[in-house]
Design a protein around this motif. Structure first.
Motif, PDB file in Angstrom:
ATOM      1  N   SER A  72       0.676  -1.488  -0.133  1.00 60.56           N
ATOM      2  CA  SER A  72       0.203  -0.138   0.370  1.00 60.56           C
ATOM      3  C   SER A  72       0.691   1.073  -0.232  1.00 60.56           C
ATOM      4  O   SER A  72       0.250   1.968  -0.702  1.00 60.56           O
ATOM      5  CB  SER A  72      -1.029  -0.266   1.385  1.00 60.56           C
ATOM      6  OG  SER A  72      -0.673  -0.120   2.092  1.00 60.56           O
TER       7      SER A  72
ATOM      8  N   ARG B  72       1.649   1.788  -3.276  1.00 60.49           N
ATOM      9  CA  ARG B  72       0.718   1.153  -4.866  1.00 60.49           C
ATOM     10  C   ARG B  72       1.353  -0.011  -6.103  1.00 60.49           C
ATOM     11  O   ARG B  72       1.128   0.536  -6.333  1.00 60.49           O
ATOM     12  CB  ARG B  72       0.720   2.410  -4.796  1.00 60.49           C
ATOM     13  CG  ARG B  72       0.412   3.893  -3.633  1.00 60.49           C
ATOM     14  CD  ARG B  72      -0.070   4.667  -4.389  1.00 60.49           C
ATOM     15  NE  ARG B  72       0.511   6.221  -4.913  1.00 60.49           N
ATOM     16  CZ  ARG B  72       0.340   7.242  -5.662  1.00 60.49           C
ATOM     17  NH1 ARG B  72      -0.710   7.714  -5.099  1.00 60.49           N
ATOM     18  NH2 ARG B  72       0.475   7.868  -6.146  1.00 60.49           N
TER      19      ARG B  72
ATOM     20  N   TRP C   8       0.767   2.032  -9.064  1.00 62.23           N
ATOM     21  CA  TRP C   8       0.641   3.349  -8.948  1.00 62.23           C
ATOM     22  C   TRP C   8       1.999   4.437  -8.429  1.00 62.23           C
ATOM     23  O   TRP C   8       2.137   4.575  -7.707  1.00 62.23           O
ATOM     24  CB  TRP C   8      -0.385   3.696  -8.180  1.00 62.23           C
ATOM     25  CG  TRP C   8      -0.976   5.139  -8.114  1.00 62.23           C
ATOM     26  CD1 TRP C   8      -0.968   6.036  -8.669  1.00 62.23           C
ATOM     27  CD2 TRP C   8      -2.480   5.502  -7.086  1.00 62.23           C
ATOM     28  NE1 TRP C   8      -1.626   6.659  -8.989  1.00 62.23           N
ATOM     29  CE2 TRP C   8      -2.357   6.110  -7.716  1.00 62.23           C
ATOM     30  CE3 TRP C   8      -3.133   4.590  -5.919  1.00 62.23           C
ATOM     31  CZ2 TRP C   8      -4.124   7.516  -6.849  1.00 62.23           C
ATOM     32  CZ3 TRP C   8      -3.709   4.920  -5.633  1.00 62.23           C
ATOM     33  CH2 TRP C   8      -3.358   6.782  -5.888  1.00 62.23           C
TER      34      TRP C   8
ATOM     35  N   GLU D 168      -7.168   2.199  -6.904  1.00 58.47           N
ATOM     36  CA  GLU D 168      -7.231   1.377  -5.987  1.00 58.47           C
ATOM     37  C   GLU D 168      -8.058   0.265  -6.429  1.00 58.47           C
ATOM     38  O   GLU D 168      -7.866  -0.931  -6.443  1.00 58.47           O
ATOM     39  CB  GLU D 168      -7.805   1.861  -4.348  1.00 58.47           C
ATOM     40  CG  GLU D 168      -7.474   2.758  -3.552  1.00 58.47           C
ATOM     41  CD  GLU D 168      -7.368   3.391  -2.606  1.00 58.47           C
ATOM     42  OE1 GLU D 168      -8.817   3.097  -2.385  1.00 58.47           O
ATOM     43  OE2 GLU D 168      -6.806   4.214  -1.659  1.00 58.47           O
TER      44      GLU D 168
END
Length: 195
Positions: free
Chosen positions: A24, A27, A45, A132
């Motif tokens: 996370s 990303r 990302w 996401e």
């Protein structure tokens, strides 16, 4: 800052053969065992299009998640800014190759052994919800889906913006000898089925 790793307790798809990993903080979503029938092995990302700033974190995370050593990265030359030739990583130099004949929506990481890993690039300015959704979707079994289909399912634009000259016409590229503005072809060795 060390990224926190999150992993799902069960595969997201009954057909999945491995538990997907999601980092996370970086990303990143990545299937630990690449599916040769899938066009991508996960998604990334990045926070910007600055390759020199973004790639070191990606290299470290992929090395750690796959327990492999990244030796080379292939990027599309027009999709990134500030592309170095090499990036230092844990006692080695990772070579960065930039090309214009590859799909600008992917990045390929190659290792000393094993198949390369192909990651879908989620544009840096993408809104969080869509990004996401794309990370979660690519962590599932996506075999048989094209990049356009994955992006459509995640509610992102399916095609990169065409590159044209100032007068709007397509122009010839010096590197590689292709017409700029034409759809990019995948040279990753993965299927490119259309959906």
């Amino acid at each position: 800052m060390t990224p926190t790793l999150l992993s799902y307790s069960a595969p997201l798809s009954a057909a999945s053969s491995a538990v997907p990993q999601v980092d996370s903080a970086l990303r990143l979503s990545l299937r630990p065992v690449p599916n040769q029938r899938a066009v991508v092995d996960g998604a990334w990302w990045p926070s910007s299009r600055d390759a020199a700033a973004e790639l070191p974190g990606l290299i470290a995370a992929v090395d750690r998640l796959l327990d492999r050593i990244t030796l080379r990265i292939g990027v599309h030359g027009d999709a990134w800014q500030n592309i170095p030739r090499r990036i230092p990583a844990r006692g080695r130099q990772v070579r960065i190759g930039w090309f214009r004949h590859t799909d600008p929506r992917v990045i390929t990481l190659s290792f000393a052994a094993g198949e390369p890993v192909v990651l879908l690039i989620i544009p840096a300015g993408t809104v969080a919800g869509a990004a996401e959704a794309t990370l979660k979707l690519t962590a599932q079994d996506i075999a048989g889906l094209s990049i356009d289909a994955i992006l459509t399912l995640a509610h992102l634009p399916a095609s990169p913006a065409p590159r044209a000259s100032a007068d709007g016409s397509a122009r010839w590229e010096d590197e590689g000898g292709s017409v700029i503005g034409q759809p990019a072809q995948s040279f990753t060795g993965r299927p490119t089925t259309s959906q």
